[in-house]
Design an enzyme around this catalytic site. Structure first.
Site, short mmCIF file in Angstrom:
data_model
loop_
_atom_site.label_atom_id
_atom_site.label_comp_id
_atom_site.label_asym_id
_atom_site.label_seq_id
_atom_site.Cartn_x
_atom_site.Cartn_y
_atom_site.Cartn_z
N ASN A 112 -6.23 -8.53 2.32
CA ASN A 112 -6.32 -9.98 2.49
C ASN A 112 -7.87 -10.51 2.72
OD1 ASN A 112 -4.70 -12.41 2.34
ND2 ASN A 112 -5.29 -12.72 4.54
N LYS A 113 -7.99 -11.77 2.74
CA LYS A 113 -9.09 -12.42 3.01
C LYS A 113 -10.10 -11.72 4.14
CE LYS A 113 -10.77 -14.73 0.98
NZ LYS A 113 -11.68 -14.51 -0.16
N ASP B 212 -3.37 -10.60 -0.74
CA ASP B 212 -3.84 -10.16 -2.36
C ASP B 212 -3.28 -8.93 -2.77
OD1 ASP B 212 -6.13 -12.51 -3.01
OD2 ASP B 212 -5.89 -12.12 -0.69
N ARG C 112 -7.80 -19.91 -7.17
CA ARG C 112 -7.67 -18.95 -6.38
C ARG C 112 -6.40 -18.90 -5.64
NH1 ARG C 112 -6.97 -21.45 -1.76
NH2 ARG C 112 -6.94 -19.44 -0.58
N GLY C 113 -6.21 -17.81 -4.76
CA GLY C 113 -5.05 -17.41 -4.11
C GLY C 113 -4.01 -16.52 -5.25
#
Length: 384
Positions: free
Chosen positions: A263-264, A253, A64-65
């Protein structure tokens, strides 16, 4: 699925397992990824022998990331090429494994482009596969170099915005070496501050519901010897109110052309808190995360995760073999859950976007376009 994962415990010292690596054992090339779902309790590696296995790793958050997804996508195309699978089909599977992170599709396109160019130039399948792998390795190397430059730009900006003492930095999700070919994005900036003795405290949001902050950022901060404190996401407001936060550092992201940042989930509330309390809100991401084809934040497709990640608590993180109904219920049976993986922060709440090629502040459509134009020309590293 043609081949499932082959998993084995890492036989090296804790903290030394890379997030991703290409290997060529006698039985054929493989892509080895650190299973981030199992951190920090154990370091387990997954051996992906084909693209469906890698796609599963991406969808279940074993890998992930945003930057690392781009690298994984490129290596996935190379894996298909080297092993003689359908490269175009593999590229399509990888590019659509997760919808929000733009880097994944970028890495896939780069590797596929190298493969198709080699074929067009008259190379046979073996030489085209070698060209594809070389492109993936180049992207991996470039990301490591970009990470170092982002850290330097971010540290310089912190010293400008927060003069006269150590930094108390709040971060969300995980943005370190686990998401990058180098030391990461936002967490790389914190790491640079730590190495020069300027990081007074790293505040780590736990990052519900999958706890990437608690499981991964705290893991990396502990390994690096940073002074860090973990907090529940909903405790961040009290930290701001007490004057304990000097800056917020997050990754991204996808960044739309207008400067909106996906983003998250949980990033947007931090931006609102930061604006109210006059605290800088800094986004650290490579230029490849900027998607000029997405005009505004409202156009960003936000991934919706399974509801059981919220309605159940599992000792094994969701996705690491846990199925719906196998966890401890924390809500009544049949409860509907809203579980977006990301939220979108509008540009007016972002103090600056820090990239490997400079800083955009204030965040405007024109500033981002100019930065991306300079990046494509391969020049420039000063703030835009």
């Amino acid at each position: 699925m043609a081949d499932q994962f082959a998993a084995s415990m890492a036989s090296v010292e804790p903290g030394s397992v890379p997030a991703l690596r290409w290997e060529e054992p006698p039985e054929g090339p493989v892509l080895v990824v650190l299973d981030q779902r199992r951190l920090p309790a154990e370091e387990v590696e997954l051996v992906c022998t084909d693209v469906p296995a890698l796609v599963d790793a991406v969808r279940t958050l074993a890998v992930r990331g945003a930057p690392l997804l781009g690298i994984a996508g490129a290596y996935g195309v190379a894996l298909a090429a080297v092993r003689g699978f359908d490269v175009v089909e593999a590229a399509d599977l990888l590019a659509h494994a997760r919808p929000t992170a733009v880097n994944l599709a970028y890495g896939v396109r780069r590797a596929l482009g190298a493969y198709e160019k080699a074929l067009k130039d008259g190379s046979g399948p073996a030489r085209a596969a070698a060209a594809t792998l070389a492109e993936a390795r180049a992207l991996h190397r470039e990301d490591a170099e970009a990470s170092a430059r982002m850290a330097a730009h971010g540290l310089a900006l912190l010293e400008e915005l927060v003069p006269g003492g150590g930094f108390r930095v709040l971060t969300h999700c995980n943005t370190g070496a686990l998401v990058s070919g180098g030391e990461g994005t936002a967490l790389a900036v914190a790491g640079a501050a730590h190495r020069v003795g300027r990081l007074r405290r790293l505040w780590v949001d736990e990052t519900r519901p999958l706890l990437q902050g608690a499981r991964l950022t705290a893991y990396e901060a502990a390994r690096a010897g940073m002074a860090y404190t973990l907090l529940a996401d909903n405790a961040a407001g009290s930290l701001f109110a007490a004057g304990e936060v000097d800056a917020v550092l997050i990754g991204a992201d996808r960044i739309a052309a207008d400067g909106s940042v996906a983003n998250k989930v949980g990033s947007y509330p931090l931006a609102v808190l930061a604006r109210y309390h006059h605290v800088p809100f800094l986004v650290v991401a490579p230029v490849t995360t900027v998607d000029l084809d997405t005009s505004a934040g409202s156009e960003i497709e936000v991934e919706q995760r399974p509801g059981h990640e919220i309605t159940e608590f599992t000792v094994v993180p969701p996705g690491a073999g846990a199925e719906p109904g196998t966890g401890v219920p924390v809500a009544p049976l049949g409860t509907q859950a809203y579980n977006p993986a990301f939220d979108v922060t509008p540009p007016e709440l972002v103090t600056a976007i820090v990239t490997e090629n400079g800083v955009v502040s204030p965040v405007t459509r024109a500033g981002l376009a100019e930065l991306c134009g300079r990046s494509q020309r391969g020049s420039g590293s000063e703030p835009a």
